[in-house]
Write a protein that holds these residues in place. Structure first.
Motif, PDB file in Angstrom:
ATOM      1  N   THR A  39       0.916  -1.049  -0.073  1.00  0.00           N
ATOM      2  CA  THR A  39       0.083   0.098   0.012  1.00  0.00           C
ATOM      3  C   THR A  39       0.831   1.354  -0.094  1.00  0.00           C
ATOM      4  O   THR A  39       0.287   2.328  -0.073  1.00  0.00           O
ATOM      5  N   THR A  40       2.245   1.181   0.064  1.00  0.00           N
ATOM      6  CA  THR A  40       2.933   2.337   0.127  1.00  0.00           C
ATOM      7  C   THR A  40       3.054   3.308  -0.956  1.00  0.00           C
ATOM      8  O   THR A  40       2.729   4.215  -0.942  1.00  0.00           O
ATOM      9  N   THR A  41       3.194   2.751  -2.171  1.00  0.00           N
ATOM     10  CA  THR A  41       3.059   3.483  -3.431  1.00  0.00           C
ATOM     11  C   THR A  41       1.695   3.959  -3.404  1.00  0.00           C
ATOM     12  O   THR A  41       1.697   5.245  -4.023  1.00  0.00           O
ATOM     13  N   LEU A  42       0.595   3.313  -3.273  1.00  0.00           N
ATOM     14  CA  LEU A  42      -0.892   3.864  -3.465  1.00  0.00           C
ATOM     15  C   LEU A  42      -0.854   5.058  -2.548  1.00  0.00           C
ATOM     16  O   LEU A  42      -1.384   6.011  -2.905  1.00  0.00           O
ATOM     17  N   VAL A  43      -0.418   4.990  -1.326  1.00  0.00           N
ATOM     18  CA  VAL A  43      -0.812   6.110  -0.471  1.00  0.00           C
ATOM     19  C   VAL A  43       0.148   7.329  -0.842  1.00  0.00           C
ATOM     20  O   VAL A  43      -0.392   8.833  -0.984  1.00  0.00           O
TER      21      VAL A  43
ATOM     22  N   SER B 200       8.241   5.106   5.556  1.00  0.00           N
ATOM     23  CA  SER B 200       8.539   4.979   6.779  1.00  0.00           C
ATOM     24  C   SER B 200       7.273   4.943   7.810  1.00  0.00           C
ATOM     25  O   SER B 200       7.569   4.397   9.044  1.00  0.00           O
ATOM     26  N   VAL B 201       6.220   5.074   7.225  1.00  0.00           N
ATOM     27  CA  VAL B 201       5.056   5.261   8.035  1.00  0.00           C
ATOM     28  C   VAL B 201       4.033   3.671   7.945  1.00  0.00           C
ATOM     29  O   VAL B 201       3.960   3.138   9.171  1.00  0.00           O
ATOM     30  N   THR B 202       4.385   3.349   6.741  1.00  0.00           N
ATOM     31  CA  THR B 202       3.316   1.921   6.393  1.00  0.00           C
ATOM     32  C   THR B 202       4.535   0.790   6.579  1.00  0.00           C
ATOM     33  O   THR B 202       4.234  -0.510   6.376  1.00  0.00           O
ATOM     34  N   GLY B 203       5.770   1.011   6.808  1.00  0.00           N
ATOM     35  CA  GLY B 203       6.743   0.008   6.731  1.00  0.00           C
ATOM     36  C   GLY B 203       7.019  -0.697   5.337  1.00  0.00           C
ATOM     37  O   GLY B 203       7.350  -1.799   5.427  1.00  0.00           O
ATOM     38  N   GLY B 204       6.811   0.122   4.596  1.00  0.00           N
ATOM     39  CA  GLY B 204       6.895  -0.530   3.149  1.00  0.00           C
ATOM     40  C   GLY B 204       8.545  -0.572   2.868  1.00  0.00           C
ATOM     41  O   GLY B 204       9.397  -0.096   3.465  1.00  0.00           O
ATOM     42  N   SER B 205       8.958  -1.245   1.821  1.00  0.00           N
ATOM     43  CA  SER B 205      10.178  -1.399   1.384  1.00  0.00           C
ATOM     44  C   SER B 205      10.812  -0.024   0.836  1.00  0.00           C
ATOM     45  O   SER B 205      10.427   0.715   0.039  1.00  0.00           O
ATOM     46  N   GLY B 206      12.309   0.272   1.449  1.00  0.00           N
ATOM     47  CA  GLY B 206      12.857   1.311   0.904  1.00  0.00           C
ATOM     48  C   GLY B 206      13.939   0.942   0.038  1.00  0.00           C
ATOM     49  O   GLY B 206      14.882   1.738  -0.164  1.00  0.00           O
TER      50      GLY B 206
ATOM     51  N   ALA C 209      11.990  -7.455  -7.310  1.00  0.00           N
ATOM     52  CA  ALA C 209      10.608  -7.365  -8.173  1.00  0.00           C
ATOM     53  C   ALA C 209      10.295  -5.850  -8.618  1.00  0.00           C
ATOM     54  O   ALA C 209       9.657  -5.787  -9.653  1.00  0.00           O
ATOM     55  N   GLY C 210      10.513  -4.928  -7.762  1.00  0.00           N
ATOM     56  CA  GLY C 210      10.364  -3.657  -8.131  1.00  0.00           C
ATOM     57  C   GLY C 210      11.108  -3.109  -9.210  1.00  0.00           C
ATOM     58  O   GLY C 210      10.586  -2.215  -9.802  1.00  0.00           O
ATOM     59  N   ALA C 211      12.000  -3.509  -9.677  1.00  0.00           N
ATOM     60  CA  ALA C 211      12.853  -3.265 -10.822  1.00  0.00           C
ATOM     61  C   ALA C 211      11.937  -3.607 -12.097  1.00  0.00           C
ATOM     62  O   ALA C 211      12.147  -2.624 -13.075  1.00  0.00           O
ATOM     63  N   VAL C 212      11.082  -4.416 -12.185  1.00  0.00           N
ATOM     64  CA  VAL C 212      10.148  -4.740 -13.403  1.00  0.00           C
ATOM     65  C   VAL C 212       9.380  -3.374 -13.644  1.00  0.00           C
ATOM     66  O   VAL C 212       9.357  -2.523 -14.706  1.00  0.00           O
ATOM     67  N   PRO C 213       8.441  -3.080 -12.682  1.00  0.00           N
ATOM     68  CA  PRO C 213       7.464  -1.817 -12.913  1.00  0.00           C
ATOM     69  C   PRO C 213       8.271  -0.546 -12.864  1.00  0.00           C
ATOM     70  O   PRO C 213       8.059   0.403 -13.545  1.00  0.00           O
ATOM     71  N   ALA C 214       9.404  -0.441 -12.284  1.00  0.00           N
ATOM     72  CA  ALA C 214      10.393   0.846 -12.413  1.00  0.00           C
ATOM     73  C   ALA C 214      10.669   0.784 -13.865  1.00  0.00           C
ATOM     74  O   ALA C 214      10.516   2.042 -14.564  1.00  0.00           O
ATOM     75  N   VAL C 215      11.449  -0.235 -14.576  1.00  0.00           N
ATOM     76  CA  VAL C 215      11.620   0.020 -16.003  1.00  0.00           C
ATOM     77  C   VAL C 215      10.736   0.111 -16.875  1.00  0.00           C
ATOM     78  O   VAL C 215      10.731   1.081 -17.823  1.00  0.00           O
ATOM     79  N   ALA C 216       9.481  -0.351 -16.624  1.00  0.00           N
ATOM     80  CA  ALA C 216       8.363  -0.143 -17.649  1.00  0.00           C
ATOM     81  C   ALA C 216       7.857   1.276 -17.459  1.00  0.00           C
ATOM     82  O   ALA C 216       7.469   1.750 -18.574  1.00  0.00           O
ATOM     83  N   CYS C 217       7.639   1.574 -16.460  1.00  0.00           N
ATOM     84  CA  CYS C 217       6.768   2.844 -16.082  1.00  0.00           C
ATOM     85  C   CYS C 217       8.031   4.131 -16.459  1.00  0.00           C
ATOM     86  O   CYS C 217       7.708   5.038 -16.812  1.00  0.00           O
ATOM     87  N   THR C 218       9.214   3.977 -16.253  1.00  0.00           N
ATOM     88  CA  THR C 218      10.414   5.048 -16.757  1.00  0.00           C
ATOM     89  C   THR C 218      10.534   4.990 -18.147  1.00  0.00           C
ATOM     90  O   THR C 218      10.454   6.054 -18.616  1.00  0.00           O
ATOM     91  N   VAL C 219      10.328   3.873 -19.013  1.00  0.00           N
ATOM     92  CA  VAL C 219      10.517   4.070 -20.335  1.00  0.00           C
ATOM     93  C   VAL C 219       9.097   4.735 -20.954  1.00  0.00           C
ATOM     94  O   VAL C 219       9.244   5.675 -21.746  1.00  0.00           O
ATOM     95  N   ALA C 220       7.959   4.449 -20.464  1.00  0.00           N
ATOM     96  CA  ALA C 220       6.787   5.092 -20.810  1.00  0.00           C
ATOM     97  C   ALA C 220       6.916   6.616 -20.665  1.00  0.00           C
ATOM     98  O   ALA C 220       6.147   7.419 -21.100  1.00  0.00           O
TER      99      ALA C 220
END
Length: 424
Positions: free
Chosen positions: A227-231, A292-298, A370-381
């Protein structure tokens, strides 16, 4: 040999002087002067009188774009409509004007305006009061934070109820935010864009967990929800609205001060890049704070994925607001397709002889998770949309339409049944 003299026109000015293609300001498309006429035998040859162009060439342009000129609220609207129809500074020079803006000022001064009631055109609606759209922009972030907190404090059916209710509230707040203020784009959205946005947001919440399970031989069991990215994205709607507001205000000021389309483009491109960079910086801070609030991956890849997705959504909305909804939808679809292709590649690698298909995905996961896949996809677009936005949003017609002027879509529609565009 004698020459025929062209009779003078009373009250004629510079336009009435005979011109040839070699004369200053001559017309490339004017008829050539007649060649020497062959006289009858025994008589001297006579020079035929040069064929005249129109005494007032602007009048033809004025009649061609009369509807635009009658409905214009200021010369900038006419300039935007002319530019959208293919009139450039070079074309304006052929009408003895230094640029499109000077030509638009003359058209605005010469064509009388028709009242809104007579033309059936509703008065241009101004933006909502600033305090109102700022409040709407804050609602999605507040609703998303409350929902995330409720999910952390509940379990079982109560957790499901909180999640469903919170999703509905966030969706309602998001709709209110996008219908008011600088992010409003009435009648300009592409229906497919909503599908791509839903996919991208769904992947931001469940995609990484699903990809991890698929790589390890799954999926098995429920996917982990992030939920970190959505927040962070929900909270970023307020700075996104403010950045879009700054872009519109400063672009209008530069448009009013510019004396040519090239001058405005040179000033608008750094403005767009600066506003985009400002939003990306604020979004990065929000992503770190939400983690830092939700404890998501940094991890760097997870941060990059959230920021790239936010930048992609921001640029797509900017293009949609200014009338370029098709490129915006294409950029969103590209990111969604790359993410789906990554999942399909891992699944296809289980077929005999298809193991190398998933090699790029496995390399990305090994390098950044696993976050590298959406990072590359969204960065290219996002980079593709940034390049396109730098070209399209540096046009005068993209910004004049935001205050009642003719935007690119409406300008082209208003001239659809008229004469073909002027040559460049």
């Amino acid at each position: 040999m004698s020459a025929f003299r062209t009779p003078a026109v009373p009250g004629g000015g510079a336009w009435d002087a005979p011109r040839t293609p070699a004369s200053p300001g001559g017309w490339d498309d004017e008829p050539q002067p007649a060649e020497l006429a062959t006289a009858a035998p025994g008589r001297a040859e006579a020079v035929a009188p040069p064929r005249r162009g129109p005494a007032d060439p602007v009048r033809a342009l004025m009649h061609r774009h009369r509807e635009l000129c009658e409905r214009a609220v200021d010369p900038l609207e006419i300039a935007a409509g002319l530019e959208a129809h293919g009139v450039t500074d070079r074309t304006a020079a052929r009408f003895r004007h230094r640029d499109v803006f000077a030509l638009a000022e003359e058209l605005y001064a010469r064509v009388p305006r028709v009242g809104d009631s007579a033309t059936g055109r509703a008065p241009a609606r101004e933006d909502s009061p600033r305090a109102r759209w700022v409040a709407y922009a804050l609602l999605p972030g507040v609703a998303c934070v409350v929902t995330a907190a409720g999910l952390e404090l509940t379990t079982g059916r109560a957790r499901l109820a909180v999640g469903v209710t919170g999703a509905l509230v966030v969706a309602l707040a998001l709709a209110l935010c996008l219908r008011h203020g600088p992010l409003r784009a009435e009648g300009r959205t592409a229906p497919a864009a909503r599908l791509w946005v839903c996919w991208l947001l769904g992947y931001a919440a469940f995609g990484d967990g699903l990809l991890r399970q698929v790589v390890t031989g799954g999926p098995d069991g429920a996917w982990a929800m992030e939920t970190t990215t959505l927040v962070a994205l929900a909270a970023a709607l307020a700075p996104a609205s403010w950045c879009a507001y700054l872009l519109g205000v400063h672009a209008r000021r530069k448009l009013a001060a510019s004396r040519g389309t090239e001058e405005f483009g040179a000033a608008a491109r750094p403005l767009l890049l600066g506003v985009t960079g400002l939003f990306v910086g604020v979004l990065l801070c929000l992503r770190i704070a939400a983690g830092s609030v939700t404890g998501g991956s940094g991890r760097a890849a997870d941060l990059a994925a959230g920021v790239a997705l936010g930048a992609l959504l921001f640029l797509a909305r900017l293009l949609t607001v200014h009338g370029f909804h098709r490129p915006a939808s294409a950029g969103l679809a590209t990111a969604a397709a790359l993410q789906a292709a990554a999942l399909c590649a891992v699944l296809a690698s289980r077929l005999p002889g298809c193991g190398p298909v998933a090699s790029p995905v496995e390399y990305l996961i090994g390098a950044g998770g696993a976050g590298a896949v959406p990072a590359v996809a969204c960065t290219v677009a996002a980079l593709a949309l940034l390049v396109h936005a730098t070209a399209t949003l540096s046009r005068a017609s993209a910004h004049a339409g935001r205050t009642g002027a003719v935007g690119p879509g409406r300008a082209q529609a208003s001239h659809k049944a008229q004469a073909p565009p002027e040559p460049h």
